[in-house]
Design a protein around this motif. Structure first.
Motif, PDB file in Angstrom:
ATOM      1  N   LEU A 117       7.710 -10.083   5.444  1.00  0.00           N
ATOM      2  CA  LEU A 117       7.184 -10.755   3.717  1.00  0.00           C
ATOM      3  C   LEU A 117       8.169 -10.226   2.711  1.00  0.00           C
ATOM      4  CD1 LEU A 117       3.581  -9.270   3.679  1.00  0.00           C
ATOM      5  CD2 LEU A 117       4.362 -11.452   3.992  1.00  0.00           C
ATOM      6  N   VAL A 118       8.872  -8.925   2.528  1.00  0.00           N
ATOM      7  CA  VAL A 118      10.052  -9.120   2.161  1.00  0.00           C
ATOM      8  C   VAL A 118      11.436 -10.041   2.429  1.00  0.00           C
ATOM      9  CG1 VAL A 118      11.588  -6.777   1.236  1.00  0.00           C
ATOM     10  CG2 VAL A 118       9.358  -6.998   2.460  1.00  0.00           C
ATOM     11  N   ALA A 119      11.579 -10.739   3.633  1.00  0.00           N
ATOM     12  CA  ALA A 119      12.529 -11.294   3.625  1.00  0.00           C
ATOM     13  C   ALA A 119      12.506 -12.632   3.231  1.00  0.00           C
ATOM     14  CB  ALA A 119      12.767 -11.186   5.364  1.00  0.00           C
ATOM     15  N   ASN A 120      11.329 -13.105   3.493  1.00  0.00           N
ATOM     16  CA  ASN A 120      10.569 -14.211   2.551  1.00  0.00           C
ATOM     17  C   ASN A 120      10.874 -14.395   0.582  1.00  0.00           C
ATOM     18  OD1 ASN A 120      10.128 -14.895   4.563  1.00  0.00           O
ATOM     19  ND2 ASN A 120       7.413 -14.482   4.819  1.00  0.00           N
ATOM     20  N   ALA A 121      10.973 -13.364   0.553  1.00  0.00           N
ATOM     21  CA  ALA A 121      10.676 -13.209  -0.772  1.00  0.00           C
ATOM     22  C   ALA A 121      12.041 -13.629  -1.546  1.00  0.00           C
ATOM     23  CB  ALA A 121      10.711 -11.921  -2.274  1.00  0.00           C
ATOM     24  N   PHE A 122      13.283 -12.863  -0.663  1.00  0.00           N
ATOM     25  CA  PHE A 122      14.076 -13.154  -1.143  1.00  0.00           C
ATOM     26  C   PHE A 122      16.173 -14.189  -0.060  1.00  0.00           C
ATOM     27  CE2 PHE A 122      13.160  -8.700  -1.843  1.00  0.00           C
ATOM     28  CZ  PHE A 122      13.277  -8.415  -3.621  1.00  0.00           C
ATOM     29  N   ASN A 123      14.892 -14.693   0.386  1.00  0.00           N
ATOM     30  CA  ASN A 123      15.388 -15.636   1.400  1.00  0.00           C
ATOM     31  C   ASN A 123      16.989 -16.528   1.226  1.00  0.00           C
ATOM     32  OD1 ASN A 123      16.816 -16.631   3.827  1.00  0.00           O
ATOM     33  ND2 ASN A 123      14.646 -17.416   4.374  1.00  0.00           N
TER      34      ASN A 123
ATOM     35  N   LEU B 134      -4.578  -5.690  -2.642  1.00  0.00           N
ATOM     36  CA  LEU B 134      -3.148  -5.450  -3.996  1.00  0.00           C
ATOM     37  C   LEU B 134      -1.993  -5.048  -2.382  1.00  0.00           C
ATOM     38  CD1 LEU B 134      -5.181  -5.915  -5.678  1.00  0.00           C
ATOM     39  CD2 LEU B 134      -4.065  -3.997  -6.559  1.00  0.00           C
ATOM     40  N   TRP B 135      -0.656  -5.141  -3.454  1.00  0.00           N
ATOM     41  CA  TRP B 135       0.151  -4.466  -1.799  1.00  0.00           C
ATOM     42  C   TRP B 135       0.157  -3.334  -2.705  1.00  0.00           C
ATOM     43  CZ3 TRP B 135       4.603  -7.191   0.195  1.00  0.00           C
ATOM     44  CH2 TRP B 135       4.992  -6.405   1.281  1.00  0.00           C
ATOM     45  N   LEU B 136       0.312  -1.959  -2.104  1.00  0.00           N
ATOM     46  CA  LEU B 136       0.204  -0.658  -1.920  1.00  0.00           C
ATOM     47  C   LEU B 136       1.562  -0.464  -1.467  1.00  0.00           C
ATOM     48  CD1 LEU B 136      -1.053   2.228  -3.137  1.00  0.00           C
ATOM     49  CD2 LEU B 136      -1.335   2.566  -0.430  1.00  0.00           C
ATOM     50  N   HIS B 137       2.347   0.534  -2.812  1.00  0.00           N
ATOM     51  CA  HIS B 137       3.446   0.902  -2.289  1.00  0.00           C
ATOM     52  C   HIS B 137       3.584   2.274  -3.039  1.00  0.00           C
ATOM     53  CE1 HIS B 137       7.793   1.644  -2.223  1.00  0.00           C
ATOM     54  NE2 HIS B 137       8.157   2.319  -3.870  1.00  0.00           N
ATOM     55  N   ILE B 138       4.457   3.346  -2.379  1.00  0.00           N
ATOM     56  CA  ILE B 138       4.163   4.911  -2.609  1.00  0.00           C
ATOM     57  C   ILE B 138       5.603   5.442  -2.873  1.00  0.00           C
ATOM     58  CG2 ILE B 138       3.947   7.340  -1.445  1.00  0.00           C
ATOM     59  CD1 ILE B 138       1.713   5.592   0.948  1.00  0.00           C
ATOM     60  N   ASP B 139       6.077   5.832  -4.062  1.00  0.00           N
ATOM     61  CA  ASP B 139       7.048   6.405  -4.862  1.00  0.00           C
ATOM     62  C   ASP B 139       6.777   7.764  -4.157  1.00  0.00           C
ATOM     63  OD1 ASP B 139       9.236   7.496  -5.892  1.00  0.00           O
ATOM     64  OD2 ASP B 139       8.681   6.762  -8.172  1.00  0.00           O
ATOM     65  N   ALA B 140       7.700   8.483  -3.864  1.00  0.00           N
ATOM     66  CA  ALA B 140       7.790   9.884  -2.967  1.00  0.00           C
ATOM     67  C   ALA B 140       9.162  10.559  -3.214  1.00  0.00           C
ATOM     68  CB  ALA B 140       7.142   9.816  -1.663  1.00  0.00           C
ATOM     69  N   ALA B 141       9.585   9.754  -4.142  1.00  0.00           N
ATOM     70  CA  ALA B 141      11.248  10.269  -4.379  1.00  0.00           C
ATOM     71  C   ALA B 141      11.434  11.426  -3.931  1.00  0.00           C
ATOM     72  CB  ALA B 141      11.638   9.755  -5.900  1.00  0.00           C
ATOM     73  N   TYR B 142      10.976  12.442  -5.044  1.00  0.00           N
ATOM     74  CA  TYR B 142      11.834  14.040  -4.623  1.00  0.00           C
ATOM     75  C   TYR B 142      10.773  14.622  -3.347  1.00  0.00           C
ATOM     76  CZ  TYR B 142      11.002  18.582  -5.890  1.00  0.00           C
ATOM     77  OH  TYR B 142      10.756  20.373  -6.078  1.00  0.00           O
ATOM     78  N   ALA B 143       9.151  14.444  -3.630  1.00  0.00           N
ATOM     79  CA  ALA B 143       7.951  15.595  -2.606  1.00  0.00           C
ATOM     80  C   ALA B 143       8.475  14.701  -1.438  1.00  0.00           C
ATOM     81  CB  ALA B 143       6.838  15.631  -3.483  1.00  0.00           C
TER      82      ALA B 143
ATOM     83  N   ALA C 217       6.176  -8.626  -3.200  1.00  0.00           N
ATOM     84  CA  ALA C 217       3.863  -8.226  -3.340  1.00  0.00           C
ATOM     85  C   ALA C 217       3.762  -9.194  -4.263  1.00  0.00           C
ATOM     86  CB  ALA C 217       3.555  -6.803  -4.443  1.00  0.00           C
ATOM     87  N   ARG C 218       4.931  -9.780  -5.640  1.00  0.00           N
ATOM     88  CA  ARG C 218       4.068 -11.364  -5.944  1.00  0.00           C
ATOM     89  C   ARG C 218       4.457 -12.490  -5.369  1.00  0.00           C
ATOM     90  NH1 ARG C 218       8.494 -12.252 -10.778  1.00  0.00           N
ATOM     91  NH2 ARG C 218       9.994 -13.001  -8.905  1.00  0.00           N
ATOM     92  N   SER C 219       5.766 -12.368  -4.265  1.00  0.00           N
ATOM     93  CA  SER C 219       5.827 -13.191  -3.765  1.00  0.00           C
ATOM     94  C   SER C 219       4.769 -13.939  -2.813  1.00  0.00           C
ATOM     95  CB  SER C 219       7.601 -13.107  -3.006  1.00  0.00           C
ATOM     96  OG  SER C 219       7.255 -14.380  -1.976  1.00  0.00           O
ATOM     97  N   LYS C 220       4.478 -12.399  -1.881  1.00  0.00           N
ATOM     98  CA  LYS C 220       3.381 -12.184  -1.269  1.00  0.00           C
ATOM     99  C   LYS C 220       1.918 -13.008  -2.177  1.00  0.00           C
ATOM    100  CE  LYS C 220      -0.029  -9.870   1.758  1.00  0.00           C
ATOM    101  NZ  LYS C 220      -0.489  -8.515   2.212  1.00  0.00           N
TER     102      LYS C 220
END
Length: 488
Positions: free
Chosen positions: A320-326, A265-274, A161-164
């Protein structure tokens, strides 16, 4: 590889593991050691042996030194944290993973490692009814990957999201003074890994207040964005939580998603347990609004009878993710670069284990129905415990019981509830649970965490808690402290 030794010692190791599980009830759920018990001089040798030893001697030392220092996360009386699940298919899958010993950073380094993961992430994505845009398809930009933990997933999404955002503002990539202005958002009840991710990425973070249901609403996010923009900041990322650690509450995905779409804004959902519960169709409503997210994550290693580590993550746009880590050195390139995804572009580390084997073995040797039944059973056990708590006027429930977690407290001071936790964990030690705190109110968390836990174990846990309450009250009387009944 000495196959004869593997056959001999492998059988002994499997027998040890099977016996460990069969006798788990005979152990205590919580260790009883102090720091330095294993590192103290004279406990273990100062250097490794020059010559090989026998497995029987190693196993003897495991019983003598290691098991006393183990907290037994799958003990039927372990009610702390959230589950750390396990099953025999997952164990044997990890054996195969260790045996083939591949490092699947590119498709070419082990095609099966990449392609089975693609298939498993599509299986899992369809099981929880994710929108097709998140799945791995020949023509789509979305896709899934198995990360190590939800903490990694949150950081990966934040960096993407920061890179984008930086590329949108400054295509020349000079970024002078921009990073210091970036701000991300999450709930005041979000997991600590969100704040940690912001520290690693060197961006500001705002922890948003929740409503009476411990949920972050769209209006609150909108107000924060407006205020920050007036102050010259650049909003770029929101982490919504489905199943907060403290009370298993749920942020309003639809409202937050609409605000994020409107405000870019980039929306990320953390649903680790539920998020695991979504494999049961009756809980799919919990992620209504996921179609508005840019990334979604939950941990099968928490509640899908898959051992650690296995954290499922999907992106709407993997590019978008690959661009941030390429970073693409010659030695990692191969002739199929433009035909397939290399998962090294979607994660922090380069190397990766063959984690998808655990999902494949679990699905095939247990079946979806067994995985669903385990979740439904543990939720039902939590509901039984909730009934016990509500049936005693000394206690109150904190939040709503929707999953395998019950948050409760004595209708007394925080100090009294703290004393109760210490009595349970440090003195009595027949069960193990941990506390939580929301809005200055201290409470106890009772999490159904083991596949071995039965209704009899829940009744036993309630009995232990009541006995510990009486012990704390008796101690207070003996020490001349007043017994109160008011809510802190």
């Amino acid at each position: 590889m000495d196959s004869a030794a593997l056959n001999r010692d492998g059988k002994d190791m499997l027998e040890y593991i099977a016996k460990f599980w069969d006798t788990l009830r005979e152990r205590k759920p919580l260790h009883n050691v102090t720091p330095g018990y294993l590192t103290a001089p004279g406990v273990l040798p100062d250097r490794p042996p020059d010559e090989p030893e026998e497995l029987k001697d190693v196993l003897a030392d495991i019983d003598k030194y290691i098991m006393p220092g183990m907290t037994q996360w799958n003990h039927p009386h372990f009610f702390a944290y959230f589950p750390s699940s396990c099953s025999y298919p997952s164990i044997v899958a990890d054996m195969l993973c260790s045996a083939v010993a591949c490092i699947g950073f590119t498709w070419n380094s082990s095609p099966a490692c990449t392609e089975l993961e693609i298939v498993m992430m599509n299986w899992l994505g369809r099981l929880i009814q994710l929108p097709e845009v998140f799945l791995n398809t020949p023509t789509g930009r979305g896709g899934g990957i198995i990360q190590g933990t939800a903490s990694e997933a949150t950081l990966v999404a934040l960096l993407a999201a920061r890179s984008k955002k930086l590329d949108q503002i400054d295509p020349k990539k000079e970024f002078l003074g921009l990073i210091d202005k970036l701000v991300c958002y999450t709930s005041e009840l979000a997991h600590s890994s969100v704040e940690r991710a912001s520290l690693i990425a060197h961006v500001k973070i705002k922890q948003l207040p929740t409503d009476s249901s411990y949920s972050v609403r769209g209006e609150v996010l909108q107000q924060a964005i407006n205020e920050d923009r007036r102050n010259g900041l650049i909003p770029f990322y929101m982490v919504a939580t489905i199943g907060t650690t403290s009370v298993c509450s749920y942020d309003n995905l639809k409202e937050l998603g609409e605000v994020c779409a409107k405000e870019n804004l980039w929306l990320h959902i953390d649903a680790a347990y539920a998020g695991n519960s979504i494999i049961c169709p009756e809980y799919r409503y919990l992620i209504d609004g996921v179609e508005l997210a840019d990334s979604y994550n939950f941990n099968p290693h928490k509640w899908m009878m898959t051992n650690f580590d296995c954290s499922a993550m999907w992106f709407k746009d993997c590019h978008l993710v690959a661009n941030a880590f390429n970073v693409d050195p010659l030695y990692l390139q191969h002739k199929h670069d433009n035909e397939v995804i290399d998962f090294r572009h979607l994660q922090i580390p380069l190397g990766r284990r063959f984690r998808s084997l655990k999902l494949w073995f679990g699905f095939r040797l247990l079946g979806v129905k067994a995985l669903q039944e385990n979740i439904r059973t543990q939720i039902a056990l939590a509901k039984e415990f909730e009934k016990m708590v509500r049936g005693d006027r000394q206690y109150e429930i904190i939040g709503e019981v929707t999953m395998g977690l019950v948050c409760f407290r004595l209708k007394d001071t925080n100090a009294m509830n703290e004393a109760l936790v210490k009595e349970i964990n440090d003195v009595d030690r027949r069960i193990h649970l941990v506390p939580g705190e929301v809005d200055g109110t201290y409470f106890l968390r009772m999490a159904i965490a083991s596949t071995k836990t039965t209704v009899e174990d829940v009744v036993f846990g309630w009995k232990v808690i009541q006995e510990c309450v009486q012990n704390v009250k008796n101690n207070n009387i003996a020490n001349g402290k007043p017994i109160t009944n008011g809510v802190h």
